[in-house]
Write a protein that holds these residues in place. Structure first.
Motif, PDB file in Angstrom:
ATOM      1  N   GLN A 235       5.472  -0.548  -6.052  1.00 49.51           N
ATOM      2  CA  GLN A 235       5.561  -0.310  -4.418  1.00 49.51           C
ATOM      3  C   GLN A 235       7.171  -0.007  -4.093  1.00 49.51           C
ATOM      4  OE1 GLN A 235       3.675  -2.589  -1.698  1.00 49.51           O
ATOM      5  NE2 GLN A 235       1.632  -2.565  -2.481  1.00 49.51           N
TER       6      GLN A 235
ATOM      7  N   TYR B 158       8.245   3.541  -2.485  1.00 46.34           N
ATOM      8  CA  TYR B 158       8.995   3.454  -1.124  1.00 46.34           C
ATOM      9  C   TYR B 158      10.358   4.313  -1.409  1.00 46.34           C
ATOM     10  CZ  TYR B 158      11.392   1.724   2.883  1.00 46.34           C
ATOM     11  OH  TYR B 158      11.957   1.614   4.104  1.00 46.34           O
TER      12      TYR B 158
ATOM     13  N   LEU C 260       4.975   6.231  -0.824  1.00 45.57           N
ATOM     14  CA  LEU C 260       4.228   5.172  -0.435  1.00 45.57           C
ATOM     15  C   LEU C 260       3.519   5.405   1.100  1.00 45.57           C
ATOM     16  CD1 LEU C 260       3.776   2.173  -1.384  1.00 45.57           C
ATOM     17  CD2 LEU C 260       5.329   1.300   0.275  1.00 45.57           C
TER      18      LEU C 260
ATOM     19  N   ASP D  71       1.378   0.541   3.909  1.00 43.38           N
ATOM     20  CA  ASP D  71       2.127  -0.062   3.072  1.00 43.38           C
ATOM     21  C   ASP D  71       3.767  -0.145   3.092  1.00 43.38           C
ATOM     22  OD1 ASP D  71      -0.228  -0.907   1.865  1.00 43.38           O
ATOM     23  OD2 ASP D  71      -0.201   1.050   0.339  1.00 43.38           O
TER      24      ASP D  71
END
Length: 317
Positions: free
Chosen positions: A15, A19, A24, A28
């Motif tokens: 993640q 990001y 992402l 989230d």
């Protein structure tokens, strides 16, 4: 280790990478940005990941432009030395960071507001008056209308009250921002359990006290419904991970009502109250019955723990 470094959950590496790359999904990403507000460990990881991308060079240039020395006229007036500045979190998270008090603690009013929001309909809206209505109606039947089976009727309805409260407290119908809150660290199963505890904290003592005030008339003890109520609430939460809160409440609550009221429906009018008390005694009285409800509560809690990832996504309506 500081309090900010002791967070029980941390952002997974994949993640962090997604990001930084901007791939992402928004829910989230909001969850990640909310988390790094209170976790310096993850904030440092995300900041380093963002710094290693093409956007990192742009952010570094902007930061250098902001922090470069002021003109000579301004440099002449030195600022008074202050406390050390904390290493900033990622820019998106810093911009969204809420204001805190002088010692870094959130205001008491803000905490209270968040607690009331988390508790849900158990402390606001029409649910609490509805529970009070059930208690008052039982007392009115017993002392106003002289109905001998008021306690038995209350014990038949009481286990369904927490189930209905749970169904009304969590899900798309209860939260306009359910899709967002389900993706945050403070949402999902944690929020559902907070609201379930609030529902039980209101309904259990109120309905049990009402049952104590009513004549027994052959019905089980006033507290005999507590384990069934807990087991049905947990079973509703576990089943909700498959079919949604309202459908789960219909299955568990409707199943209980059918089990205790079906024998009464075929009984003569004057035998309805004794038949209901007899049926409730089979379902609630004795070590075997209460032990079965305790086992059901444990099994429901185990299934709920296994189904926890389902609460990280929006549930069905």
């Amino acid at each position: 280790m500081t309090h900010r470094d002791s967070h029980p959950w941390h952002v997974p590496d994949d993640q962090v990478t997604r990001y930084a790359e901007g791939t992402l999904p928004e829910p989230d990403a909001w969850s990640l940005e909310k988390h790094v507000e209170d976790c310096t460990r993850c904030a440092s990881r995300v900041s380093a990941a963002v710094g290693g991308t093409a956007a990192g060079a742009v952010l570094a240039a902007v930061r250098a432009a902001v922090l470069e020395p002021a003109p000579a006229a301004a440099v002449a007036a030195k600022p008074v030395p202050g406390p050390a500045v904390r290493t900033p979190a990622p820019e998106a998270a810093v911009a969204a960071r809420p204001a805190t008090g002088a010692v870094g603690r959130r205001p008491v009013v803000s905490r209270t507001a968040r607690l009331l929001w988390a508790a849900g309909p158990a402390v606001r809206g029409a649910w609490l008056p509805a529970v009070l209505g059930v208690a008052v109606a039982a007392a009115a039947l017993s002392y106003g209308a002289g109905f001998p089976g008021a306690r038995a009727l209350l014990l038949a309805v009481a286990p369904v009250v927490p189930v209905a409260g749970v169904a009304l407290s969590y899900g798309p119908h209860a939260d306009p921002l359910h899709e967002v809150t389900a993706a945050t660290p403070g949402g999902g199963l944690r929020l559902a359990l907070i609201r379930t505890v609030a529902v039980l904290a209101v309904s259990l003592p109120l309905l049990t006290l009402t049952g104590l005030l009513l004549p027994a008339s052959g019905a089980p003890a006033a507290a005999a419904w507590l384990l069934p109520g807990l087991a049905l609430a947990l079973a509703s939460l576990a089943l909700a991970s498959f079919v949604g809160c309202r459908a789960a409440a219909g299955v568990t609550g409707g199943g209980w009502l059918c089990a205790v009221l079906t024998p009464v429906a075929v009984a003569p009018g004057d035998a309805a109250a004794p038949r209901l008390a007899e049926q409730l005694s089979r379902c609630l009285d004795g070590v075997a019955a209460q032990g079965a409800w305790a086992a059901a509560a444990v099994l429901s809690a185990t299934l709920l723990a296994a189904r926890r990832p389902a609460y990280d996504r929006p549930l069905r309506p």
